[in-house]
Design an enzyme around this catalytic site. Structure first.
Site, short mmCIF file in Angstrom:
data_model
loop_
_atom_site.label_atom_id
_atom_site.label_comp_id
_atom_site.label_asym_id
_atom_site.label_seq_id
_atom_site.Cartn_x
_atom_site.Cartn_y
_atom_site.Cartn_z
N LYS A 1 0.83 -1.21 0.00
CA LYS A 1 0.00 0.00 0.00
C LYS A 1 0.87 1.26 0.00
O LYS A 1 2.08 1.19 0.23
CB LYS A 1 -0.92 -0.06 1.22
CG LYS A 1 -1.88 -1.26 1.21
CD LYS A 1 -2.76 -1.30 2.45
CE LYS A 1 -3.73 -2.49 2.42
NZ LYS A 1 -4.64 -2.50 3.60
N TYR B 1 -12.12 -3.07 -3.10
CA TYR B 1 -12.68 -3.10 -1.74
C TYR B 1 -14.21 -3.04 -1.72
O TYR B 1 -14.79 -2.59 -0.74
CB TYR B 1 -12.08 -1.97 -0.90
CG TYR B 1 -10.71 -2.27 -0.34
CD1 TYR B 1 -10.47 -3.44 0.40
CD2 TYR B 1 -9.65 -1.37 -0.50
CE1 TYR B 1 -9.21 -3.72 0.93
CE2 TYR B 1 -8.39 -1.64 0.04
CZ TYR B 1 -8.18 -2.82 0.76
OH TYR B 1 -6.94 -3.09 1.30
N ASN C 1 -1.85 -0.14 7.43
CA ASN C 1 -1.33 -1.47 7.72
C ASN C 1 -0.49 -2.08 6.60
O ASN C 1 -0.28 -3.30 6.55
CB ASN C 1 -2.45 -2.40 8.20
CG ASN C 1 -3.49 -2.64 7.14
OD1 ASN C 1 -3.38 -2.15 6.01
ND2 ASN C 1 -4.51 -3.42 7.47
N HIS D 1 -1.73 -5.63 1.52
CA HIS D 1 -2.97 -6.38 1.27
C HIS D 1 -2.61 -7.77 0.77
O HIS D 1 -1.70 -7.93 -0.03
CB HIS D 1 -3.82 -5.68 0.21
CG HIS D 1 -4.93 -6.55 -0.31
ND1 HIS D 1 -6.14 -6.67 0.33
CD2 HIS D 1 -4.97 -7.41 -1.37
CE1 HIS D 1 -6.90 -7.54 -0.32
NE2 HIS D 1 -6.22 -8.00 -1.36
N GLU E 1 -9.13 -10.36 -7.83
CA GLU E 1 -8.20 -9.24 -7.65
C GLU E 1 -7.08 -9.26 -8.68
O GLU E 1 -6.69 -8.21 -9.21
CB GLU E 1 -7.64 -9.27 -6.22
CG GLU E 1 -8.73 -8.93 -5.19
CD GLU E 1 -8.36 -9.28 -3.75
OE1 GLU E 1 -7.21 -9.69 -3.47
OE2 GLU E 1 -9.25 -9.14 -2.88
P1 DAT Z 1 -7.43 -7.34 5.55
O1 DAT Z 1 -6.66 -6.24 4.87
O2 DAT Z 1 -6.63 -7.92 6.70
O3 DAT Z 1 -7.96 -8.37 4.60
P2 DAT Z 1 -10.17 -6.37 5.73
O4 DAT Z 1 -10.41 -6.98 4.40
O5 DAT Z 1 -11.12 -6.71 6.83
O6 DAT Z 1 -8.69 -6.68 6.27
O7 DAT Z 1 -10.19 -4.78 5.60
C1 DAT Z 1 -9.56 -4.17 4.48
C2 DAT Z 1 -8.80 -2.97 4.96
O8 DAT Z 1 -9.69 -2.00 5.49
C3 DAT Z 1 -7.80 -3.26 6.10
O9 DAT Z 1 -6.57 -3.74 5.62
C4 DAT Z 1 -7.70 -1.93 6.74
C5 DAT Z 1 -9.09 -1.35 6.59
N1 DAT Z 1 -9.90 -1.60 7.78
C6 DAT Z 1 -10.49 -2.75 8.13
N2 DAT Z 1 -11.14 -2.64 9.28
C7 DAT Z 1 -10.95 -1.36 9.69
C8 DAT Z 1 -11.37 -0.60 10.82
N3 DAT Z 1 -12.12 -1.15 11.78
N4 DAT Z 1 -10.97 0.69 10.89
C9 DAT Z 1 -10.22 1.24 9.94
N5 DAT Z 1 -9.78 0.59 8.84
C10 DAT Z 1 -10.15 -0.70 8.73
MG MG Z 2 -9.42 -8.28 3.13
#
Ligand code: DAT
Ligand code: MG
Length: 151
Positions: free
Chosen positions: A11, A51, A114, A117, A128
């Site tokens: 990212k 997303y 974070n 991805h 994707e």
């Molecule tokens: P991952 O990236 O571990 O697959 P995810 O698909 O649940 O996680 O969410 C996609 C992204 O969205 C994640 O990398 C960071 C953001 N995100 C997820 N939950 C969040 C939250 N509670 N607050 C802020 N950003 C969040």
């Molecule tokens: Mg995810």
């Protein structure tokens, strides 16, 4: 166990912080096989498709802004059980809960920054890869080390 492909994206914060080498190194050292790699400024439309499962969540707008804030290093990798295994290398979504030794556990502090991805299922991996890569941008090659990584 099965050989799978997955989509990994570094990212914009990983790029800005100069962590490209460190993160890619972890996937290479693991023994995963690189099939595609490109440095792209994603459009809003691409990130929204990527997303789409999170549309409507409170963090969605911030997530799309973050992901379009600069170039991303998009990649395709192959390996045995790579989908679950790569997500283990990443660590928990929230870096404050990610184990030491993981990318997020070692290098990040906040869920909204974070670093990386990784696809979460075979269906999402194919979806994707198709969003981010043209078929000809994904290479098919084998290396001599293969039999020393997979029996
Ligand atoms: P991952 O990236 O571990 O697959 P995810 O698909 O649940 O996680 O969410 C996609 C992204 O969205 C994640 O990398 C960071 C953001 N995100 C997820 N939950 C969040 C939250 N509670 N607050 C802020 N950003 C969040
Ligand atoms: Mg995810």
């Amino acid at each position: 166990s099965c050989v799978e492909r997955t989509f990994i994206a570094l990212k914009p914060d990983a790029i800005q912080r100069g962590l490209v080498g460190d993160i890619i190194n972890r996937f290479e050292r693991k023994g995963f096989h690189l099939l595609g790699l490109k440095f792209v400024q994603p459009s809003r439309q691409l990130v929204e498709k990527h997303y789409e499962e999170h549309l409507g969540r409170p963090f969605y707008e911030g997530l799309v802004n973050y992901m379009t804030s600069g170039p991303v290093l998009a990649s395709v990798w192959e390996g045995k059980n790579i989908i679950s295994s790569s997500r283990s290398l990443l660590g928990a979504t929230d870096p404050s809960k990610a184990a030491p030794g993981t990318i997020r556990g070692d290098l990040a502090t906040q869920v909204g920054r974070n670093l990386v991805h990784a696809s979460d299922s075979p269906a999402n991996a194919e979806r994707e890869i198709g969003l981010w890569f043209q078929p000809e941008e994904v290479q098919s090659w084998s290396r001599a080390l293969k039999k020393w990584i997979n029996e």
